[in-house]
Design a protein around this motif. Structure first.
Motif, PDB file in Angstrom:
ATOM      1  N   PRO A  21      17.741 -49.091 -26.056  1.00  0.00           N
ATOM      2  CA  PRO A  21      17.684 -47.717 -25.221  1.00  0.00           C
ATOM      3  C   PRO A  21      18.690 -46.619 -25.637  1.00  0.00           C
ATOM      4  CG  PRO A  21      19.102 -49.280 -24.032  1.00  0.00           C
ATOM      5  CD  PRO A  21      18.560 -49.868 -25.375  1.00  0.00           C
ATOM      6  N   SER A  22      18.326 -45.610 -25.487  1.00  0.00           N
ATOM      7  CA  SER A  22      19.268 -44.049 -26.046  1.00  0.00           C
ATOM      8  C   SER A  22      19.151 -43.090 -24.824  1.00  0.00           C
ATOM      9  CB  SER A  22      18.964 -44.073 -27.442  1.00  0.00           C
ATOM     10  OG  SER A  22      17.806 -43.494 -27.698  1.00  0.00           O
ATOM     11  N   ASN A  25      16.099 -41.012 -25.287  1.00  0.00           N
ATOM     12  CA  ASN A  25      15.461 -41.627 -26.274  1.00  0.00           C
ATOM     13  C   ASN A  25      15.525 -40.955 -27.519  1.00  0.00           C
ATOM     14  OD1 ASN A  25      13.941 -43.583 -27.444  1.00  0.00           O
ATOM     15  ND2 ASN A  25      12.039 -42.636 -26.666  1.00  0.00           N
ATOM     16  N   GLU A  57      27.729 -40.967 -25.000  1.00  0.00           N
ATOM     17  CA  GLU A  57      26.614 -41.721 -24.686  1.00  0.00           C
ATOM     18  C   GLU A  57      26.091 -42.068 -25.842  1.00  0.00           C
ATOM     19  OE1 GLU A  57      23.909 -40.103 -21.705  1.00  0.00           O
ATOM     20  OE2 GLU A  57      25.276 -40.710 -20.001  1.00  0.00           O
ATOM     21  N   ARG A 118      12.304 -55.535 -22.349  1.00  0.00           N
ATOM     22  CA  ARG A 118      13.116 -54.549 -21.752  1.00  0.00           C
ATOM     23  C   ARG A 118      12.313 -52.954 -21.699  1.00  0.00           C
ATOM     24  NH1 ARG A 118      15.628 -50.490 -22.147  1.00  0.00           N
ATOM     25  NH2 ARG A 118      14.995 -50.459 -24.406  1.00  0.00           N
ATOM     26  N   THR A 120      13.211 -49.096 -19.630  1.00  0.00           N
ATOM     27  CA  THR A 120      14.032 -48.523 -18.289  1.00  0.00           C
ATOM     28  C   THR A 120      12.797 -48.197 -17.327  1.00  0.00           C
ATOM     29  OG1 THR A 120      15.499 -47.271 -19.911  1.00  0.00           O
ATOM     30  CG2 THR A 120      15.004 -46.227 -17.787  1.00  0.00           C
ATOM     31  N   ARG A 122      11.793 -46.528 -14.200  1.00  0.00           N
ATOM     32  CA  ARG A 122      12.118 -45.434 -13.173  1.00  0.00           C
ATOM     33  C   ARG A 122      11.558 -45.287 -12.093  1.00  0.00           C
ATOM     34  NH1 ARG A 122      12.301 -43.251 -18.508  1.00  0.00           N
ATOM     35  NH2 ARG A 122      14.467 -42.908 -19.090  1.00  0.00           N
ATOM     36  N   LEU A 195      11.587 -38.174 -24.511  1.00  0.00           N
ATOM     37  CA  LEU A 195      11.168 -38.829 -23.333  1.00  0.00           C
ATOM     38  C   LEU A 195       9.607 -38.474 -23.254  1.00  0.00           C
ATOM     39  CD1 LEU A 195      14.238 -37.585 -21.216  1.00  0.00           C
ATOM     40  CD2 LEU A 195      13.595 -39.955 -21.750  1.00  0.00           C
ATOM     41  N   TYR A 268      18.744 -45.553 -14.691  1.00  0.00           N
ATOM     42  CA  TYR A 268      20.220 -44.903 -14.848  1.00  0.00           C
ATOM     43  C   TYR A 268      20.417 -44.053 -13.942  1.00  0.00           C
ATOM     44  CZ  TYR A 268      19.737 -47.176 -19.380  1.00  0.00           C
ATOM     45  OH  TYR A 268      19.778 -48.337 -20.462  1.00  0.00           O
ATOM     46  N   ASN A 270      23.452 -42.257 -14.061  1.00  0.00           N
ATOM     47  CA  ASN A 270      24.525 -41.540 -14.840  1.00  0.00           C
ATOM     48  C   ASN A 270      25.102 -40.060 -14.524  1.00  0.00           C
ATOM     49  OD1 ASN A 270      24.633 -44.090 -16.208  1.00  0.00           O
ATOM     50  ND2 ASN A 270      23.535 -43.179 -17.884  1.00  0.00           N
ATOM     51  N   GLN A 274      28.298 -38.215 -16.233  1.00  0.00           N
ATOM     52  CA  GLN A 274      27.959 -37.380 -17.316  1.00  0.00           C
ATOM     53  C   GLN A 274      28.753 -36.079 -17.127  1.00  0.00           C
ATOM     54  OE1 GLN A 274      23.694 -37.360 -17.071  1.00  0.00           O
ATOM     55  NE2 GLN A 274      23.568 -39.110 -18.713  1.00  0.00           N
ATOM     56  N   SER A 308       8.180 -47.385 -24.594  1.00  0.00           N
ATOM     57  CA  SER A 308       8.517 -45.795 -24.964  1.00  0.00           C
ATOM     58  C   SER A 308       8.580 -45.960 -26.670  1.00  0.00           C
ATOM     59  CB  SER A 308       9.763 -45.379 -24.401  1.00  0.00           C
ATOM     60  OG  SER A 308      10.776 -46.096 -24.932  1.00  0.00           O
ATOM     61  N   ARG A 310       9.297 -45.271 -30.458  1.00  0.00           N
ATOM     62  CA  ARG A 310      10.160 -45.442 -31.328  1.00  0.00           C
ATOM     63  C   ARG A 310      10.004 -44.747 -32.861  1.00  0.00           C
ATOM     64  NH1 ARG A 310      12.268 -46.429 -27.279  1.00  0.00           N
ATOM     65  NH2 ARG A 310      13.793 -48.117 -26.786  1.00  0.00           N
TER      66      ARG A 310
HETATM   67  C1  LIG Z   1      23.714 -44.223 -22.804  1.00  0.00           C
HETATM   68  C2  LIG Z   1      22.421 -44.075 -22.090  1.00  0.00           C
HETATM   69  C3  LIG Z   1      22.212 -43.131 -21.096  1.00  0.00           C
HETATM   70  C4  LIG Z   1      21.206 -42.876 -20.360  1.00  0.00           C
HETATM   71  N1  LIG Z   1      20.979 -42.147 -19.348  1.00  0.00           N
HETATM   72  C5  LIG Z   1      20.007 -41.856 -18.838  1.00  0.00           C
HETATM   73  C6  LIG Z   1      19.789 -41.204 -17.533  1.00  0.00           C
HETATM   74  O1  LIG Z   1      20.901 -40.527 -17.282  1.00  0.00           O
HETATM   75  N2  LIG Z   1      18.773 -41.130 -16.937  1.00  0.00           N
HETATM   76  C7  LIG Z   1      17.593 -41.860 -17.482  1.00  0.00           C
HETATM   77  O2  LIG Z   1      16.490 -41.845 -16.860  1.00  0.00           O
HETATM   78  N3  LIG Z   1      17.596 -42.505 -18.448  1.00  0.00           N
HETATM   79  C8  LIG Z   1      18.493 -42.798 -19.170  1.00  0.00           C
HETATM   80  N4  LIG Z   1      18.552 -43.533 -20.127  1.00  0.00           N
HETATM   81  C9  LIG Z   1      17.382 -44.298 -20.678  1.00  0.00           C
HETATM   82  C10 LIG Z   1      16.804 -43.846 -21.814  1.00  0.00           C
HETATM   83  O3  LIG Z   1      16.172 -42.548 -21.398  1.00  0.00           O
HETATM   84  C11 LIG Z   1      15.887 -44.662 -22.416  1.00  0.00           C
HETATM   85  O4  LIG Z   1      16.493 -45.977 -23.056  1.00  0.00           O
HETATM   86  C12 LIG Z   1      14.861 -44.167 -23.429  1.00  0.00           C
HETATM   87  O5  LIG Z   1      14.067 -43.179 -22.862  1.00  0.00           O
HETATM   88  C13 LIG Z   1      14.072 -45.207 -23.873  1.00  0.00           C
HETATM   89  O6  LIG Z   1      13.120 -45.856 -22.901  1.00  0.00           O
HETATM   90  P1  LIG Z   1      13.326 -47.521 -22.732  1.00  0.00           P
HETATM   91  O7  LIG Z   1      14.978 -47.766 -22.229  1.00  0.00           O
HETATM   92  O8  LIG Z   1      12.315 -47.751 -21.831  1.00  0.00           O
HETATM   93  O9  LIG Z   1      13.222 -48.033 -24.154  1.00  0.00           O
HETATM   94  C14 LIG Z   1      20.044 -43.779 -20.831  1.00  0.00           C
HETATM   95  C15 LIG Z   1      20.139 -44.762 -21.818  1.00  0.00           C
HETATM   96  C16 LIG Z   1      21.357 -44.984 -22.523  1.00  0.00           C
HETATM   97  C17 LIG Z   1      21.461 -45.822 -23.503  1.00  0.00           C
END
Ligand SMILES: Cc1cc2nc3c(=O)[nH]c(=O)nc-3n(C[C@H](O)[C@H](O)[C@H](O)COP(=O)(O)O)c2cc1C
Length: 319
Positions: A21-22, A25, A57, A118, A120, A122, A195, A268, A270, A274, A308, A310
């Motif tokens: 994840p990042s 993204n 981050e 894995r 994210t 939502r 995203l 997340y 965050n 942040q 998602s 890549r």
């Molecule tokens: C350090 C970090 C901070 C992130 N912050 C948020 C966030 O504040 N809100 C959110 O919805 N997703 C957040 N994400 C999730 C990313 O949006 C997500 O990893 C990315 O879109 C890729 O999707 P995936 O995790 O399903 O592979 C964060 C991920 C990381 C690693």
């Protein structure tokens, strides 16, 4: 076992690293092959100066990719030695991972399949709670990577955090430059990063995000989702500098993979970490000396979401 030396084997490890994840993204990483090592670099062109002015981050995201690399190496039957920030004259070199012929870290190898599943998540989680033993396992996963996973156990703390999430949403959405930065990363899936929004409506969504303060509705949505989630967890570290952020990233990904191995996913919250002025309030809410890095809600998803986007490996491997 024969040692890895060819480019294709190293690239197949990187193929797994990029599933990490990042934030937004952005995939802010680059890799250089130097068999039997892989070097991980920060790609600062992918930084988010408004959302993440210290690149905290960005380092955490790269730490997640590093954890995936370690898991992929273990799954291939090798061991890995990691040096963090090995070159004082080049701070974009975040880590060198060297593949060695030593006993495999079995606990890491077990996380391999979870890397592919894995996501994210939502949406709303199922009502099913996380067993205490599983929560303990996740806490241990963070501890193995020199981070602390604080499980939010009382209603008071939960309410306090949710209040801060609402404030975070409100402050971020009021900020036009923050909205513009977010809009830049809203793409149709074709682009390989960002995203994902459906291609046809992507320009419309970007326009709405750029021009309208949706803080109030985001705050309501986030507080509703947080409130009904089975568990909230806060990841923290003793330090608050690049090395600690790389550790936080490895810990985050280890927690997420361990969770996924048990069918649990995360989303997340965050915002209050942040927003600079809210971060100390998160620290106070927990009366903690450590630094809050990531706030998660966790639970059992209702469905497996599509992965998602890549970027292809060749785009992230430097010559
Ligand atoms: C350090 C970090 C901070 C992130 N912050 C948020 C966030 O504040 N809100 C959110 O919805 N997703 C957040 N994400 C999730 C990313 O949006 C997500 O990893 C990315 O879109 C890729 O999707 P995936 O995790 O399903 O592979 C964060 C991920 C990381 C690693």
């Amino acid at each position: 076992m024969e040692m890895v030396s060819d480019e294709d084997s190293l690239k197949s490890l990187i193929q797994h690293a990029v599933l990490a994840p990042s934030s937004h993204n952005t995939q802010p990483w680059r890799f250089r092959l130097s068999a039997p090592s892989i070097e991980l670099y920060a790609d600062l062109e992918r930084a988010l100066p408004v959302n993440d002015p210290q690149n905290r981050e960005l380092y955490i995201s790269c730490g997640c990719a590093l954890m995936n690399l370690r898991v992929a190496v273990a799954n291939a039957g090798w061991s890995s030695r990691v040096e963090l920030l090995p070159d004082v004259s080049d701070r974009t070199l975040l880590a060198r991972i060297t593949i060695e012929n030593a006993p495999v870290d079995v606990a890491l190898a077990k996380l391999f399949d979870a890397m592919l599943l894995r996501r994210t998540y939502r949406n709303r989680f199922k009502e099913e709670p996380l067993e205490a033993a599983l929560q303990e396992l996740l806490r241990h996963a963070a501890e193995m990577e020199q981070a602390c996973l604080n499980i939010i156990a009382t209603e008071d703390k939960r309410d306090e955090l949710i209040k801060l999430v609402r404030e975070g949403d409100s402050l971020q959405w009021q900020n036009e430059t923050w909205r513009r930065e977010l809009a830049q990363w809203l793409h149709s899936g074709r682009q390989g990063d960002g995203l994902k929004v459906p291609g046809l409506v992507a320009p419309l969504v970007r326009g709405v995000v750029r021009h309208f303060d949706m803080g109030r509705s985001m705050a309501s949505q986030d507080s509703f989702l947080a409130d009904e989630s089975p568990v909230l967890m806060l990841l923290s570290t003793e330090g608050d500098a690049p090395r600690a952020w790389l550790q936080a990233g490895q810990a985050l990904q280890r927690v997420l993979l361990e969770a996924q191995r048990h069918g649990v996913q995360a989303s997340y919250l965050n915002q209050p970490i942040q927003v600079a002025e809210l971060r100390p309030q998160v620290q106070q809410a927990f009366a903690m000396d450590e630094f809050p890095q990531i706030l998660l809600r966790m639970g059992y998803p209702d469905e497996l979401l599509p992965a998602s986007p890549r970027r292809p490996v060749d785009e992230v491997v430097a010559e």
